[in-house]
Design a protein around this motif. Sequence first.
Motif, PDB file in Angstrom:
ATOM      1  N   VAL A 473       4.684  -3.612 -12.162  1.00  0.00           N
ATOM      2  CA  VAL A 473       3.784  -3.678 -13.385  1.00  0.00           C
ATOM      3  C   VAL A 473       2.401  -3.232 -13.273  1.00  0.00           C
ATOM      4  CG1 VAL A 473       4.919  -5.690 -14.380  1.00  0.00           C
ATOM      5  CG2 VAL A 473       3.360  -6.112 -12.888  1.00  0.00           C
ATOM      6  N   GLU A 474       1.808  -3.014 -14.136  1.00  0.00           N
ATOM      7  CA  GLU A 474       0.371  -2.227 -13.974  1.00  0.00           C
ATOM      8  C   GLU A 474      -0.344  -3.184 -13.276  1.00  0.00           C
ATOM      9  OE1 GLU A 474      -1.746   0.811 -14.547  1.00  0.00           O
ATOM     10  OE2 GLU A 474       0.277   0.749 -15.273  1.00  0.00           O
ATOM     11  N   GLU A 475      -0.284  -4.435 -13.381  1.00  0.00           N
ATOM     12  CA  GLU A 475      -1.255  -5.315 -12.541  1.00  0.00           C
ATOM     13  C   GLU A 475      -1.099  -5.018 -11.117  1.00  0.00           C
ATOM     14  OE1 GLU A 475      -1.943 -10.306 -11.789  1.00  0.00           O
ATOM     15  OE2 GLU A 475      -0.659  -9.505 -13.277  1.00  0.00           O
ATOM     16  N   TRP A 476       0.055  -4.708 -10.739  1.00  0.00           N
ATOM     17  CA  TRP A 476       0.342  -4.395  -9.133  1.00  0.00           C
ATOM     18  C   TRP A 476      -0.490  -3.112  -8.920  1.00  0.00           C
ATOM     19  CZ3 TRP A 476       1.392  -5.864  -4.632  1.00  0.00           C
ATOM     20  CH2 TRP A 476       2.279  -7.094  -4.190  1.00  0.00           C
ATOM     21  N   ARG A 477      -0.252  -1.937  -9.760  1.00  0.00           N
ATOM     22  CA  ARG A 477      -1.074  -0.828  -9.367  1.00  0.00           C
ATOM     23  C   ARG A 477      -2.634  -0.809  -9.303  1.00  0.00           C
ATOM     24  NH1 ARG A 477       3.155   2.970 -12.945  1.00  0.00           N
ATOM     25  NH2 ARG A 477       4.631   3.301 -11.505  1.00  0.00           N
ATOM     26  N   GLU A 478      -3.057  -1.845 -10.309  1.00  0.00           N
ATOM     27  CA  GLU A 478      -4.358  -1.821 -10.361  1.00  0.00           C
ATOM     28  C   GLU A 478      -4.915  -2.776  -8.941  1.00  0.00           C
ATOM     29  OE1 GLU A 478      -5.173  -4.072 -14.024  1.00  0.00           O
ATOM     30  OE2 GLU A 478      -4.780  -2.342 -15.289  1.00  0.00           O
ATOM     31  N   PHE A 479      -4.143  -3.531  -8.807  1.00  0.00           N
ATOM     32  CA  PHE A 479      -4.209  -4.361  -7.446  1.00  0.00           C
ATOM     33  C   PHE A 479      -4.499  -3.212  -6.244  1.00  0.00           C
ATOM     34  CE2 PHE A 479      -2.875  -6.569  -3.533  1.00  0.00           C
ATOM     35  CZ  PHE A 479      -3.781  -7.694  -3.547  1.00  0.00           C
ATOM     36  N   VAL A 480      -3.580  -2.476  -6.121  1.00  0.00           N
ATOM     37  CA  VAL A 480      -3.564  -1.632  -4.873  1.00  0.00           C
ATOM     38  C   VAL A 480      -4.529  -0.602  -4.886  1.00  0.00           C
ATOM     39  CG1 VAL A 480      -2.126   0.422  -3.868  1.00  0.00           C
ATOM     40  CG2 VAL A 480      -1.010  -1.800  -4.509  1.00  0.00           C
ATOM     41  N   GLY A 481      -4.843   0.088  -6.365  1.00  0.00           N
ATOM     42  CA  GLY A 481      -5.908   1.056  -6.521  1.00  0.00           C
ATOM     43  C   GLY A 481      -5.207   2.552  -6.641  1.00  0.00           C
ATOM     44  N   GLU A 482      -6.185   3.374  -6.432  1.00  0.00           N
ATOM     45  CA  GLU A 482      -5.646   4.610  -6.641  1.00  0.00           C
ATOM     46  C   GLU A 482      -4.596   5.414  -6.012  1.00  0.00           C
ATOM     47  OE1 GLU A 482      -9.491   6.826  -4.444  1.00  0.00           O
ATOM     48  OE2 GLU A 482      -9.654   6.712  -6.519  1.00  0.00           O
ATOM     49  N   GLU A 483      -4.285   4.615  -4.777  1.00  0.00           N
ATOM     50  CA  GLU A 483      -3.362   5.184  -3.710  1.00  0.00           C
ATOM     51  C   GLU A 483      -2.059   4.669  -4.131  1.00  0.00           C
ATOM     52  OE1 GLU A 483      -4.475   3.534   0.121  1.00  0.00           O
ATOM     53  OE2 GLU A 483      -3.486   1.785  -0.338  1.00  0.00           O
ATOM     54  N   TYR A 484      -1.736   4.115  -5.323  1.00  0.00           N
ATOM     55  CA  TYR A 484      -0.517   3.558  -5.589  1.00  0.00           C
ATOM     56  C   TYR A 484       0.536   4.779  -5.889  1.00  0.00           C
ATOM     57  CZ  TYR A 484      -0.619   4.832 -10.427  1.00  0.00           C
ATOM     58  OH  TYR A 484      -0.373   5.708 -11.796  1.00  0.00           O
ATOM     59  N   GLU A 485       0.168   5.818  -6.313  1.00  0.00           N
ATOM     60  CA  GLU A 485       1.331   6.946  -6.397  1.00  0.00           C
ATOM     61  C   GLU A 485       1.623   7.285  -4.921  1.00  0.00           C
ATOM     62  OE1 GLU A 485      -0.470  10.138  -8.641  1.00  0.00           O
ATOM     63  OE2 GLU A 485      -0.218   9.160 -10.552  1.00  0.00           O
ATOM     64  N   ARG A 486       0.799   7.490  -4.070  1.00  0.00           N
ATOM     65  CA  ARG A 486       1.286   8.044  -2.689  1.00  0.00           C
ATOM     66  C   ARG A 486       2.017   6.746  -2.221  1.00  0.00           C
ATOM     67  NH1 ARG A 486      -1.875   8.398   2.194  1.00  0.00           N
ATOM     68  NH2 ARG A 486      -0.949   9.596   3.699  1.00  0.00           N
ATOM     69  N   LEU A 487       1.628   5.531  -2.153  1.00  0.00           N
ATOM     70  CA  LEU A 487       2.327   4.241  -1.857  1.00  0.00           C
ATOM     71  C   LEU A 487       3.857   4.354  -2.453  1.00  0.00           C
ATOM     72  CD1 LEU A 487       1.263   0.742  -1.469  1.00  0.00           C
ATOM     73  CD2 LEU A 487       3.258   1.301  -2.391  1.00  0.00           C
ATOM     74  N   GLU A 488       3.920   4.596  -3.511  1.00  0.00           N
ATOM     75  CA  GLU A 488       5.132   4.575  -4.137  1.00  0.00           C
ATOM     76  C   GLU A 488       6.113   5.642  -3.879  1.00  0.00           C
ATOM     77  OE1 GLU A 488       4.880   4.277  -8.412  1.00  0.00           O
ATOM     78  OE2 GLU A 488       3.595   2.534  -8.297  1.00  0.00           O
ATOM     79  N   SER A 489       5.369   6.909  -3.579  1.00  0.00           N
ATOM     80  CA  SER A 489       6.273   8.063  -3.116  1.00  0.00           C
ATOM     81  C   SER A 489       6.851   8.167  -1.707  1.00  0.00           C
ATOM     82  CB  SER A 489       5.354   9.301  -3.547  1.00  0.00           C
ATOM     83  OG  SER A 489       4.315   9.198  -2.603  1.00  0.00           O
ATOM     84  N   ILE A 490       5.839   7.461  -0.799  1.00  0.00           N
ATOM     85  CA  ILE A 490       6.241   7.598   0.636  1.00  0.00           C
ATOM     86  C   ILE A 490       6.376   6.226   1.491  1.00  0.00           C
ATOM     87  CG2 ILE A 490       4.995   8.414   2.946  1.00  0.00           C
ATOM     88  CD1 ILE A 490       3.396  10.317   1.520  1.00  0.00           C
ATOM     89  N   TYR A 491       5.523   5.270   0.907  1.00  0.00           N
ATOM     90  CA  TYR A 491       5.833   3.814   1.786  1.00  0.00           C
ATOM     91  C   TYR A 491       6.648   2.896   1.304  1.00  0.00           C
ATOM     92  CZ  TYR A 491       2.375   6.268   4.438  1.00  0.00           C
ATOM     93  OH  TYR A 491       1.675   7.329   5.423  1.00  0.00           O
ATOM     94  N   LEU A 492       6.916   3.074  -0.217  1.00  0.00           N
ATOM     95  CA  LEU A 492       7.476   2.071  -0.875  1.00  0.00           C
ATOM     96  C   LEU A 492       8.993   1.444  -0.063  1.00  0.00           C
ATOM     97  CD1 LEU A 492       7.875   0.219  -3.681  1.00  0.00           C
ATOM     98  CD2 LEU A 492       9.333   2.081  -4.508  1.00  0.00           C
ATOM     99  N   HIS A 493       9.709   2.004   0.470  1.00  0.00           N
ATOM    100  CA  HIS A 493      10.933   1.881   1.011  1.00  0.00           C
ATOM    101  C   HIS A 493      10.923   1.769   2.623  1.00  0.00           C
ATOM    102  CE1 HIS A 493      12.658   2.240  -2.860  1.00  0.00           C
ATOM    103  NE2 HIS A 493      12.525   3.600  -3.046  1.00  0.00           N
ATOM    104  N   THR A 494       9.700   1.738   3.083  1.00  0.00           N
ATOM    105  CA  THR A 494       9.572   1.616   4.525  1.00  0.00           C
ATOM    106  C   THR A 494       9.644   0.229   4.931  1.00  0.00           C
ATOM    107  OG1 THR A 494       6.940   1.667   4.412  1.00  0.00           O
ATOM    108  CG2 THR A 494       8.022   3.911   4.745  1.00  0.00           C
ATOM    109  N   PHE A 495       9.916   0.095   6.075  1.00  0.00           N
ATOM    110  CA  PHE A 495       9.723  -1.276   6.908  1.00  0.00           C
ATOM    111  C   PHE A 495       8.725  -1.895   6.497  1.00  0.00           C
ATOM    112  CE2 PHE A 495      12.882   0.517   9.823  1.00  0.00           C
ATOM    113  CZ  PHE A 495      14.063  -0.377   9.507  1.00  0.00           C
ATOM    114  N   GLY A 496       7.476  -1.591   6.616  1.00  0.00           N
ATOM    115  CA  GLY A 496       6.294  -2.288   6.313  1.00  0.00           C
ATOM    116  C   GLY A 496       6.262  -3.044   5.084  1.00  0.00           C
ATOM    117  N   ASN A 497       6.989  -2.559   3.953  1.00  0.00           N
ATOM    118  CA  ASN A 497       6.979  -3.021   2.632  1.00  0.00           C
ATOM    119  C   ASN A 497       8.283  -3.829   2.371  1.00  0.00           C
ATOM    120  OD1 ASN A 497       5.387  -3.211  -0.093  1.00  0.00           O
ATOM    121  ND2 ASN A 497       7.117  -2.071  -0.680  1.00  0.00           N
ATOM    122  N   LEU A 498       8.947  -4.232   3.383  1.00  0.00           N
ATOM    123  CA  LEU A 498      10.338  -4.852   3.234  1.00  0.00           C
ATOM    124  C   LEU A 498      10.245  -5.922   3.927  1.00  0.00           C
ATOM    125  CD1 LEU A 498      12.939  -1.848   3.508  1.00  0.00           C
ATOM    126  CD2 LEU A 498      11.577  -2.692   1.323  1.00  0.00           C
TER     127      LEU A 498
END
Length: 692
Positions: A473-498
């Motif tokens: 939801v938008e609240e998560w993206r605001e919490f992460v900040g401007e890097e949320y697009e890069r996080l979602e495209s590269i790091y979303l499914h990595t071990f560190g986020n699981l």
Amino acid sequence: MKVQQDTINNFFSLNSTRFAIPVYQRNYTWATEHCAKLLEDIVAITKDKNKTHFMGTITFIIHLVSEENSLRNTQEYVIIDGQQRITTIMLLLKAMQQISTNEQIKNEITRFLSDGSISNRLRLKPIKRDREAFALVMEGRWNEITGFSNIKQNYHFFIKELRGYIEKGYSIEEIYSAFLRLKIVGIGLEKGDDDPQVVFESINATGVHLEGVDLIRNFLMMGEDSNRQQNLYDRYWKPLEECLVKESVIKDFIEAYLRIYYGAKVKKNDTYYTFKQHYKEHFSNDIEGLMKNLCNYSRIYQIFIDEHFNLARSDILDKKLVILRQKISNIVNLKFGVSYPFIMQLANDFEQEKLDFENFNAMLELLISYHARRAICNFESNALNKVTYELYKNLLNSYDVSSEGLERFLGQRDGREIFPNNERVKRAFEECSAYSLKSHCKFILYEIEKLINAEPPKDENLEIEHFYPQNPVEEWREFVGEEYERLESIYLHTFGNLSLSGQNQKLGNKPFKEKVELLLENGSLKLNEYFTNMDTWGIENIKERSAYLAEKFCEVNIFRDISKEYRIKPLLKTLADNLTNYPLRILHFPNGEKCNVKTGRELAKAICDYIYKNHKEKAQKFIGDENPPFFTFDETKATHKANSDGSISIEIGCEEGKFWFISGASLQNIGKNLEKFITSCNLKAQDFKIES
């Protein structure tokens, strides 16, 4: 071979002759539409007594079988082609006998249905699964047949249809007379003079093909009389079917079994001919020995399909047998199927007390580690075929069938077959798309949980949980900040986020702090305690947790690295070598610098940038004077080339503007073109080294 065209009347009038359906044949399967077509063909010739109808061939092996309490022999025709046809004929005869009021016809049919021996048995001996239903129909007790039966259904169909034809004006005498004029071709093979398997293969090449398992089962028992067939079936083939149950599983088992002997040479669609070769080379003239071997391995194969099956070893505690079963279950869940032939051989050695528990257990752990590490590093899984199919043979011939022998062997692998070390695994953890690995991901996280938690919850209640949600939801993206697009495209499914959780639906898209509280309140997972002191969650946090999990992964015994003493030093290839199928990792430049490269595109850009930076004049002279086909200053030309034939086009920036490196996309093509560029600049291709 005796080939004779004759009428049904003559064929069924043979005294002391019995038809036997081989035990390896399938059940009677003809449907009512097949029966309807046969009856229509008969009725079509009723009005013209000169007309006949050819209904096909029946191929059989002729055996002489002693009659009980008699010096006489009965001819036994073991049917190898025509089972469905001949069974249907018997049902039709019985239906006509039931409908007819003509005593002569009734008596003639009785003679057709019996074999004319002293014991006056039924002329047809179906396979065991059809025998009871067939006998009940022949005895007029069809109403005692329980459950569905094609035999019962088709007998009823004939009764109904015959009555229908009689209502239309046809007499049973006309239909019976037409039936006797049906023509068949009987092909009789004599044991010793003919090879029934060759004839059967020729028959199978036309019409509806039998495949793999059916052909193999026929091959094993076809040459025997019905009593010998029954004995072989009951002792070896029936236990095999009871162990493996499904036809698809039997097919997979036979492929794995053949790979024990022929490795990667076994082709999925050619198992029958490979099996025949196996018989000739390893069990010549010993069908029973082959079936015994096959049956034994089928029992062992249950370790892959039955989670409650333990190997047989009386001197080993049940607790240890359960440990082995759990390790093999892990291999199954990781879909490491190419290792099955090797494990089957180890299991056979273990049951024969040639391999002890400690070595077997350690070897299974090495296989698990090898597969998991390669998955994390994104190595091609098909490279494992060559390694595992020949693994037992390699250990036997060059090492030792033991955990140390396996460790030494795997330590010698390089390139596409490499056993990734801790350093490489830790690097890969950061950007590995772990969620796409599914079974690997959950297994790895749970094993880490077991390492840090003395009382972990049961794994079947757990699911993979994305800490930063998959659909935020938008609240998560605001919490992460401007890097949320890069996080979602590269790091979303990595071990560190699981992580793991038993309450995924409840967690969902909950905001950061609520999610942390829920993870801690509603679970006993130590993995989730990592989030306790977190105030932020972004790319750096994910990277840090990936590094933490990578360290823990390397501490798990089942994922342990190979001892350094068993490893060969990394082999480096250079730009002078053929790079086909070589896994790129680190590029070493002549000046001692190095950089990470994973693809041919990254390799080409790194080398072009390096040469232009450090040997600018030579590069400009070569590109300007030689006008090589793999360089251009024309962007349109570069784009067109890439779009037209799949070449790669790499933009290289320089002070004077831009130019493009163009090459075929294969590593071999890229390597050759880069080698030309390097040597034309008076550099040595051997000085550009690539570490796998």
